[in-house]
Write a protein that holds these residues in place. Structure first.
Motif, PDB file in Angstrom:
ATOM      1  N   GLY A  21       0.801  -1.215   0.000  1.00  0.00           N
ATOM      2  CA  GLY A  21       0.000   0.000   0.000  1.00  0.00           C
ATOM      3  C   GLY A  21       0.834   1.265   0.000  1.00  0.00           C
ATOM      4  O   GLY A  21       0.514   2.224  -0.706  1.00  0.00           O
ATOM      5  N   LEU A  22       1.925   1.246   0.772  1.00  0.00           N
ATOM      6  CA  LEU A  22       2.816   2.408   0.784  1.00  0.00           C
ATOM      7  C   LEU A  22       3.468   2.618  -0.575  1.00  0.00           C
ATOM      8  O   LEU A  22       3.641   3.760  -1.026  1.00  0.00           O
ATOM      9  CB  LEU A  22       3.877   2.235   1.869  1.00  0.00           C
ATOM     10  CG  LEU A  22       3.397   2.385   3.317  1.00  0.00           C
ATOM     11  CD1 LEU A  22       4.518   2.080   4.294  1.00  0.00           C
ATOM     12  CD2 LEU A  22       2.860   3.802   3.559  1.00  0.00           C
ATOM     13  N   LEU A  23       3.843   1.523  -1.230  1.00  0.00           N
ATOM     14  CA  LEU A  23       4.438   1.660  -2.562  1.00  0.00           C
ATOM     15  C   LEU A  23       3.438   2.237  -3.556  1.00  0.00           C
ATOM     16  O   LEU A  23       3.785   3.083  -4.385  1.00  0.00           O
ATOM     17  CB  LEU A  23       4.943   0.294  -3.053  1.00  0.00           C
ATOM     18  CG  LEU A  23       6.185  -0.251  -2.356  1.00  0.00           C
ATOM     19  CD1 LEU A  23       6.505  -1.654  -2.866  1.00  0.00           C
ATOM     20  CD2 LEU A  23       7.381   0.672  -2.585  1.00  0.00           C
ATOM     21  N   VAL A  24       2.189   1.783  -3.489  1.00  0.00           N
ATOM     22  CA  VAL A  24       1.160   2.316  -4.390  1.00  0.00           C
ATOM     23  C   VAL A  24       0.931   3.800  -4.117  1.00  0.00           C
ATOM     24  O   VAL A  24       0.849   4.622  -5.049  1.00  0.00           O
ATOM     25  CB  VAL A  24      -0.143   1.515  -4.235  1.00  0.00           C
ATOM     26  CG1 VAL A  24      -1.274   2.186  -5.014  1.00  0.00           C
ATOM     27  CG2 VAL A  24       0.051   0.090  -4.724  1.00  0.00           C
ATOM     28  N   LEU A  25       0.838   4.168  -2.842  1.00  0.00           N
ATOM     29  CA  LEU A  25       0.640   5.572  -2.502  1.00  0.00           C
ATOM     30  C   LEU A  25       1.863   6.408  -2.892  1.00  0.00           C
ATOM     31  O   LEU A  25       1.723   7.536  -3.374  1.00  0.00           O
ATOM     32  CB  LEU A  25       0.370   5.707  -1.000  1.00  0.00           C
ATOM     33  CG  LEU A  25      -0.965   5.140  -0.497  1.00  0.00           C
ATOM     34  CD1 LEU A  25      -1.051   5.249   1.012  1.00  0.00           C
ATOM     35  CD2 LEU A  25      -2.130   5.852  -1.158  1.00  0.00           C
ATOM     36  N   GLY A  26       3.061   5.851  -2.661  1.00  0.00           N
ATOM     37  CA  GLY A  26       4.267   6.578  -3.068  1.00  0.00           C
ATOM     38  C   GLY A  26       4.327   6.805  -4.559  1.00  0.00           C
ATOM     39  O   GLY A  26       4.711   7.891  -5.023  1.00  0.00           O
ATOM     40  N   TYR A  27       3.918   5.782  -5.346  1.00  0.00           N
ATOM     41  CA  TYR A  27       3.889   5.951  -6.799  1.00  0.00           C
ATOM     42  C   TYR A  27       2.872   7.014  -7.204  1.00  0.00           C
ATOM     43  O   TYR A  27       3.133   7.820  -8.102  1.00  0.00           O
ATOM     44  CB  TYR A  27       3.551   4.622  -7.473  1.00  0.00           C
ATOM     45  CG  TYR A  27       3.373   4.741  -8.964  1.00  0.00           C
ATOM     46  CD1 TYR A  27       4.467   4.808  -9.807  1.00  0.00           C
ATOM     47  CD2 TYR A  27       2.092   4.798  -9.527  1.00  0.00           C
ATOM     48  CE1 TYR A  27       4.309   4.929 -11.183  1.00  0.00           C
ATOM     49  CE2 TYR A  27       1.921   4.918 -10.891  1.00  0.00           C
ATOM     50  CZ  TYR A  27       3.036   4.988 -11.717  1.00  0.00           C
ATOM     51  OH  TYR A  27       2.865   5.112 -13.068  1.00  0.00           O
ATOM     52  N   ALA A  28       1.706   7.035  -6.527  1.00  0.00           N
ATOM     53  CA  ALA A  28       0.692   8.040  -6.857  1.00  0.00           C
ATOM     54  C   ALA A  28       1.203   9.450  -6.580  1.00  0.00           C
ATOM     55  O   ALA A  28       0.886  10.390  -7.321  1.00  0.00           O
ATOM     56  CB  ALA A  28      -0.586   7.767  -6.068  1.00  0.00           C
ATOM     57  N   VAL A  29       1.993   9.600  -5.512  1.00  0.00           N
ATOM     58  CA  VAL A  29       2.521  10.921  -5.176  1.00  0.00           C
ATOM     59  C   VAL A  29       3.639  11.331  -6.128  1.00  0.00           C
ATOM     60  O   VAL A  29       3.716  12.482  -6.591  1.00  0.00           O
ATOM     61  CB  VAL A  29       3.021  10.939  -3.713  1.00  0.00           C
ATOM     62  CG1 VAL A  29       3.743  12.239  -3.405  1.00  0.00           C
ATOM     63  CG2 VAL A  29       1.847  10.749  -2.754  1.00  0.00           C
ATOM     64  N   LEU A  30       4.532  10.392  -6.452  1.00  0.00           N
ATOM     65  CA  LEU A  30       5.724  10.721  -7.232  1.00  0.00           C
ATOM     66  C   LEU A  30       5.537  10.567  -8.739  1.00  0.00           C
ATOM     67  O   LEU A  30       6.430  10.936  -9.500  1.00  0.00           O
ATOM     68  CB  LEU A  30       6.892   9.824  -6.795  1.00  0.00           C
ATOM     69  CG  LEU A  30       7.348   9.978  -5.349  1.00  0.00           C
ATOM     70  CD1 LEU A  30       8.445   8.990  -5.028  1.00  0.00           C
ATOM     71  CD2 LEU A  30       7.831  11.404  -5.093  1.00  0.00           C
ATOM     72  N   GLN A  31       4.391  10.041  -9.176  1.00  0.00           N
ATOM     73  CA  GLN A  31       4.199   9.770 -10.599  1.00  0.00           C
ATOM     74  C   GLN A  31       4.394  10.992 -11.492  1.00  0.00           C
ATOM     75  O   GLN A  31       5.010  10.895 -12.560  1.00  0.00           O
ATOM     76  CB  GLN A  31       2.804   9.164 -10.808  1.00  0.00           C
ATOM     77  CG  GLN A  31       2.571   8.607 -12.194  1.00  0.00           C
ATOM     78  CD  GLN A  31       1.989   9.624 -13.142  1.00  0.00           C
ATOM     79  OE1 GLN A  31       1.366  10.604 -12.686  1.00  0.00           O
ATOM     80  NE2 GLN A  31       2.172   9.425 -14.430  1.00  0.00           N
ATOM     81  N   PRO A  32       3.939  12.197 -11.115  1.00  0.00           N
ATOM     82  CA  PRO A  32       4.176  13.352 -11.997  1.00  0.00           C
ATOM     83  C   PRO A  32       5.646  13.731 -12.146  1.00  0.00           C
ATOM     84  O   PRO A  32       6.000  14.457 -13.067  1.00  0.00           O
ATOM     85  CB  PRO A  32       3.390  14.485 -11.316  1.00  0.00           C
ATOM     86  CG  PRO A  32       2.395  13.802 -10.443  1.00  0.00           C
ATOM     87  CD  PRO A  32       3.067  12.560  -9.978  1.00  0.00           C
ATOM     88  N   PHE A  33       6.497  13.245 -11.227  1.00  0.00           N
ATOM     89  CA  PHE A  33       7.895  13.653 -11.232  1.00  0.00           C
ATOM     90  C   PHE A  33       8.830  12.554 -11.731  1.00  0.00           C
ATOM     91  O   PHE A  33      10.051  12.724 -11.696  1.00  0.00           O
ATOM     92  CB  PHE A  33       8.323  14.064  -9.817  1.00  0.00           C
ATOM     93  CG  PHE A  33       7.429  15.086  -9.185  1.00  0.00           C
ATOM     94  CD1 PHE A  33       7.515  16.424  -9.531  1.00  0.00           C
ATOM     95  CD2 PHE A  33       6.474  14.703  -8.248  1.00  0.00           C
ATOM     96  CE1 PHE A  33       6.688  17.366  -8.960  1.00  0.00           C
ATOM     97  CE2 PHE A  33       5.641  15.636  -7.668  1.00  0.00           C
ATOM     98  CZ  PHE A  33       5.743  16.973  -8.024  1.00  0.00           C
TER      99      PHE A  33
END
Length: 373
Positions: A21-33
């Protein structure tokens, strides 16, 4: 005992779910960058030797060295891009006006040697007549083609505002990579070593060598082709040869894209009546500009990485289709890692075969020494 095993399994499942879950949330946060960070990593790695030279001159000020290197990089990237954008915008309007003027004067015609070509000469002339019988309609059509090409370019590399934001984030990331890159690389090495073991060194070496080779191979080839093509444009008397050479260099980043640049200009010279310049430019492009591509790109990329150039070409084109402009570099790097894994597995297989052969020979000899063997 059973309860303890079940408790450990439940804990691991919960821990795995939390990490996932943390990896999915981290990807959602960092995806634009992700794309700016990828650009920053590629640029920082390719220019790292220059940064090390600057860092040696100020060993006690790593942040200042990183800042100066980032400013130099920003100047080297932003100013040429702004210059090309302004020139290209002006020259496109002038080019469309010049083509429309040629059509109105009725000076566009195929040379005799093209008209005398069997099967295609008359068809080409008929196609040209259909395009130029109405100058205003052709001007509208040409403007529409330019707009469609611009829309495709925007779809590929993004609009101006989005690219400016990505460039800004990439340059900010480059500064921190220059300042903390060595410590970050050590941490990445430690994490990957826990999953891949000793093989991580070979994989990182493959990524590093391919990144350097692709970056410098593409850039060196594009600059060389742009320079040589610019000389041809200048000799042929084409207006704005420096701008056209720079545009050719940008197009040369894509395999097999350079002939579109010098070929279209050569054909335009032919149909506008400048036969000698058109034939000369086409010959110059086929014999000299393409020769530079066939020499520099395989020499820099294939020889430096021991990877067939056809795989590099597939990596560039496939990466461009999958990831956009940054895929020009990510695609070959992915294939380089796959090639490293492939070679290591083959070497392990060969080593295992060599280790098994002496054992098999010993068993055969022992069997032969037995009574009745």
């Amino acid at each position: 005992m059973i309860d303890q095993v079940a408790e450990k399994i439940v804990r691991r499942i919960i821990l795995g779910l939390l990490l996932g879950g943390l990896l999915v949330l981290g990807y959602a946060v960092l995806q634009p960058f992700i794309v700016p960070v990828a650009w920053a990593v590629i640029i920082a790695y390719a220019t790292w030797p220059l940064h090390r030279r600057l860092q040696r001159r100020m060993p006690r000020r790593p942040a200042l060295a990183a800042l100066l290197m980032s400013l130099l990089l920003s100047t080297a990237v932003v100013l040429p891009v702004l210059w090309l954008a302004s020139l290209l915008r002006n020259e496109l309007g002038l080019a469309i006006a010049a083509i429309t003027a040629e059509i109105r004067h009725g000076t566009l015609a195929l040379p005799d040697f093209v008209l005398n070509l069997p099967w295609i000469g008359d068809s080409l002339q008929q196609m040209l007549d259909e395009l130029t019988h109405d100058p205003e309609a052709f001007r509208t059509q040409l403007t529409d083609w330019v707009r469609q090409g611009a829309d495709k370019a925007v779809a590929l590399i993004g609009d101006v505002g989005r690219n400016a934001a990505k460039l800004g984030f990439a340059l900010i990331t480059v500064f921190f990579l220059y300042r903390d890159g060595e410590r970050l690389l050590q941490q990445v090495h430690q994490v990957l070593q826990r999953f891949l073991g000793a093989r991580v060194d070979d994989y990182l070496a493959a990524v590093g060598s391919m990144t350097k080779a692709v970056v410098w191979g593409l850039v060196a080839t594009a600059l060389a082709q742009g320079f040589v093509a610019g000389l041809g444009y200048w000799w042929a008397g084409v207006s704005a040869p420096v701008l056209l050479g720079a545009v050719t260099a940008l197009i040369a980043m894509i395999p097999f894209g350079t002939p579109v640049a010098w070929g279209s200009i050569g054909v335009w010279l032919l149909i506008s009546g400048d036969t000698v310049a058109g034939i000369g430019l086409l010959l110059w492009g086929a014999l000299v500009v393409s020769w530079v591509d066939n020499l520099v790109r395989p020499l820099v990329i294939s020889n430096a990485t021991r990877i067939p150039f056809v795989l590099v070409m597939f990596g560039v084109l496939g990466g461009l289709a999958a990831f956009g402009l940054v895929g020009l570099f990510l695609g070959p790097v992915v294939l380089a890692v796959l090639m490293a894994v492939w070679r290591e597995w083959i070497e392990d297989s060969d080593l295992g075969d060599r280790e098994r052969r002496p054992d098999a020979q010993k068993q055969d000899a022992a069997h032969a020494d037995r009574p009745g063997g």
